[in-house]
Design a protein around this motif. Structure first.
Motif, PDB file in Angstrom:
ATOM      1  N   SER A 125     -14.096 -18.332  13.753  1.00  0.00           N
ATOM      2  CA  SER A 125     -14.064 -18.799  15.136  1.00  0.00           C
ATOM      3  C   SER A 125     -15.029 -19.955  15.371  1.00  0.00           C
ATOM      4  O   SER A 125     -16.032 -20.111  14.681  1.00  0.00           O
ATOM      5  CB  SER A 125     -14.424 -17.650  16.089  1.00  0.00           C
ATOM      6  OG  SER A 125     -15.764 -17.221  15.880  1.00  0.00           O
ATOM      7  N   ARG A 126     -14.680 -20.759  16.359  1.00  0.00           N
ATOM      8  CA  ARG A 126     -15.536 -21.844  16.856  1.00  0.00           C
ATOM      9  C   ARG A 126     -15.954 -22.824  15.764  1.00  0.00           C
ATOM     10  O   ARG A 126     -17.072 -23.350  15.774  1.00  0.00           O
ATOM     11  CB  ARG A 126     -16.765 -21.268  17.571  1.00  0.00           C
ATOM     12  CG  ARG A 126     -16.397 -20.433  18.792  1.00  0.00           C
ATOM     13  CD  ARG A 126     -17.600 -19.921  19.540  1.00  0.00           C
ATOM     14  NE  ARG A 126     -17.188 -19.144  20.694  1.00  0.00           N
ATOM     15  CZ  ARG A 126     -18.027 -18.541  21.541  1.00  0.00           C
ATOM     16  NH1 ARG A 126     -19.334 -18.644  21.340  1.00  0.00           N
ATOM     17  NH2 ARG A 126     -17.562 -17.854  22.550  1.00  0.00           N
ATOM     18  N   SER A 154     -10.154 -17.714  16.585  1.00  0.00           N
ATOM     19  CA  SER A 154     -10.142 -18.222  17.953  1.00  0.00           C
ATOM     20  C   SER A 154     -11.127 -19.360  18.162  1.00  0.00           C
ATOM     21  O   SER A 154     -12.113 -19.499  17.441  1.00  0.00           O
ATOM     22  CB  SER A 154     -10.475 -17.090  18.934  1.00  0.00           C
ATOM     23  OG  SER A 154     -11.787 -16.613  18.718  1.00  0.00           O
ATOM     24  N   GLU A 155     -10.811 -20.175  19.150  1.00  0.00           N
ATOM     25  CA  GLU A 155     -11.689 -21.241  19.651  1.00  0.00           C
ATOM     26  C   GLU A 155     -12.070 -22.248  18.570  1.00  0.00           C
ATOM     27  O   GLU A 155     -13.170 -22.813  18.588  1.00  0.00           O
ATOM     28  CB  GLU A 155     -12.940 -20.650  20.290  1.00  0.00           C
ATOM     29  CG  GLU A 155     -12.643 -19.753  21.482  1.00  0.00           C
ATOM     30  CD  GLU A 155     -13.886 -19.199  22.125  1.00  0.00           C
ATOM     31  OE1 GLU A 155     -14.607 -19.984  22.778  1.00  0.00           O
ATOM     32  OE2 GLU A 155     -14.149 -17.982  21.960  1.00  0.00           O
ATOM     33  N   SER A 181      -5.744 -17.931  18.494  1.00  0.00           N
ATOM     34  CA  SER A 181      -5.783 -18.178  19.942  1.00  0.00           C
ATOM     35  C   SER A 181      -6.841 -19.204  20.321  1.00  0.00           C
ATOM     36  O   SER A 181      -7.789 -19.460  19.574  1.00  0.00           O
ATOM     37  CB  SER A 181      -6.063 -16.869  20.686  1.00  0.00           C
ATOM     38  OG  SER A 181      -7.329 -16.339  20.333  1.00  0.00           O
ATOM     39  N   ASP A 182      -6.640 -19.772  21.512  1.00  0.00           N
ATOM     40  CA  ASP A 182      -7.617 -20.680  22.147  1.00  0.00           C
ATOM     41  C   ASP A 182      -8.005 -21.846  21.243  1.00  0.00           C
ATOM     42  O   ASP A 182      -9.160 -22.284  21.227  1.00  0.00           O
ATOM     43  CB  ASP A 182      -8.870 -19.902  22.565  1.00  0.00           C
ATOM     44  CG  ASP A 182      -8.562 -18.814  23.589  1.00  0.00           C
ATOM     45  OD1 ASP A 182      -7.780 -19.080  24.512  1.00  0.00           O
ATOM     46  OD2 ASP A 182      -9.090 -17.694  23.454  1.00  0.00           O
ATOM     47  N   THR A 183      -7.020 -22.347  20.516  1.00  0.00           N
ATOM     48  CA  THR A 183      -7.255 -23.504  19.650  1.00  0.00           C
ATOM     49  C   THR A 183      -7.191 -24.794  20.472  1.00  0.00           C
ATOM     50  O   THR A 183      -6.328 -24.940  21.332  1.00  0.00           O
ATOM     51  CB  THR A 183      -6.193 -23.556  18.537  1.00  0.00           C
ATOM     52  OG1 THR A 183      -6.228 -22.323  17.809  1.00  0.00           O
ATOM     53  CG2 THR A 183      -6.427 -24.712  17.595  1.00  0.00           C
ATOM     54  N   VAL A 184      -8.088 -25.715  20.185  1.00  0.00           N
ATOM     55  CA  VAL A 184      -8.061 -27.027  20.836  1.00  0.00           C
ATOM     56  C   VAL A 184      -7.561 -28.046  19.824  1.00  0.00           C
ATOM     57  O   VAL A 184      -8.145 -28.201  18.743  1.00  0.00           O
ATOM     58  CB  VAL A 184      -9.463 -27.428  21.335  1.00  0.00           C
ATOM     59  CG1 VAL A 184      -9.439 -28.847  21.913  1.00  0.00           C
ATOM     60  CG2 VAL A 184      -9.961 -26.435  22.366  1.00  0.00           C
TER      61      VAL A 184
END
Length: 206
Positions: A125-126, A154-155, A181-184
């Motif tokens: 993540s991140r 995620s993220e 999820s929450d991919t930019v």
């Protein structure tokens, strides 16, 4: 500590950084033709800065997993690895940055990797690929340019990057699948949009 490394023809990984090692600086790391991965950051490796990696003919070029976090990789060149150019995986593997990487894109038209250019999966993540002025250049990999996959993944972000193919038709520029999820993917501000050409611009799969 500041370290230069040449690792080739090893039966395992070329270089492994683990055991909670922190805050080292690596320059001019070359990992070539190792049986396993070229370079692996694992088991709590944290806050390292790596400038200038050349990774070829390994299983994966670079693996970041098992809770490695907040590491910065700059000017990474990964081509002709058997699987992925870069593999980022596992819960707790977070906050890693990949700035100005060239994945299968150093002027060799058939220089892609056998899997994905960059693969982020299994709860990582991140993590950030690219950014304004430090975008990735990803070309001619057999899988996706960037694949982000799995529940709990995620993220993560792909910013300011160029993903294309002119020899191998890669699966997609950016592929998001299997519950990630929450991919930019790109940003309107600060020149962080991506350029993706020849093939699917991006794909979201269930």
């Amino acid at each position: 500590n500041e370290l230069d490394v040449l690792a080739q023809l090893n039966a395992g990984n070329g270089v492994t950084v683990s055991g909670g090692a922190r805050e080292n600086r690596f320059t001019a790391v070359v990992a070539h033709n190792n049986t396993n991965d070229g370079v692996r950051f694992a088991s709590g490796a944290e806050s390292h800065v790596v400038d200038g990696l050349s990774l070829s003919l390994n299983r994966n070029g670079l693996v970041v997993d098992s809770g490695a976090r907040n590491n910065t990789f700059r000017s990474l060149n990964a081509r002709l690895n058997r699987e992925n150019g870069v593999l980022v995986q596992g819960a707790g593997t977070t906050g890693n940055k990949f700035l100005s990487p060239r994945i299968g894109a150093d002027g060799f038209p058939h220089g892609g990797n056998g899997g994905d250019g960059i693969r982020i999966e299994a709860g990582a993540s991140r993590n950030i690929v690219g950014g304004a002025g430090v975008g990735a250049h990803i070309r001619n990999n057999t899988g996706a340019g960037v694949r982000i996959s799995g529940s709990g993944t995620s993220e993560n972000a792909v910013l300011g990057s160029v993903l294309f193919n002119d020899v191998v038709r890669q699966l997609a520029g950016v592929l998001i699948e299997n519950g990630a999820s929450d991919t930019v993917v790109g940003a309107a501000l600060n020149d962080e949009g991506n350029i993706i050409s020849d093939g699917d611009l991006w794909r979201i799969a269930a």
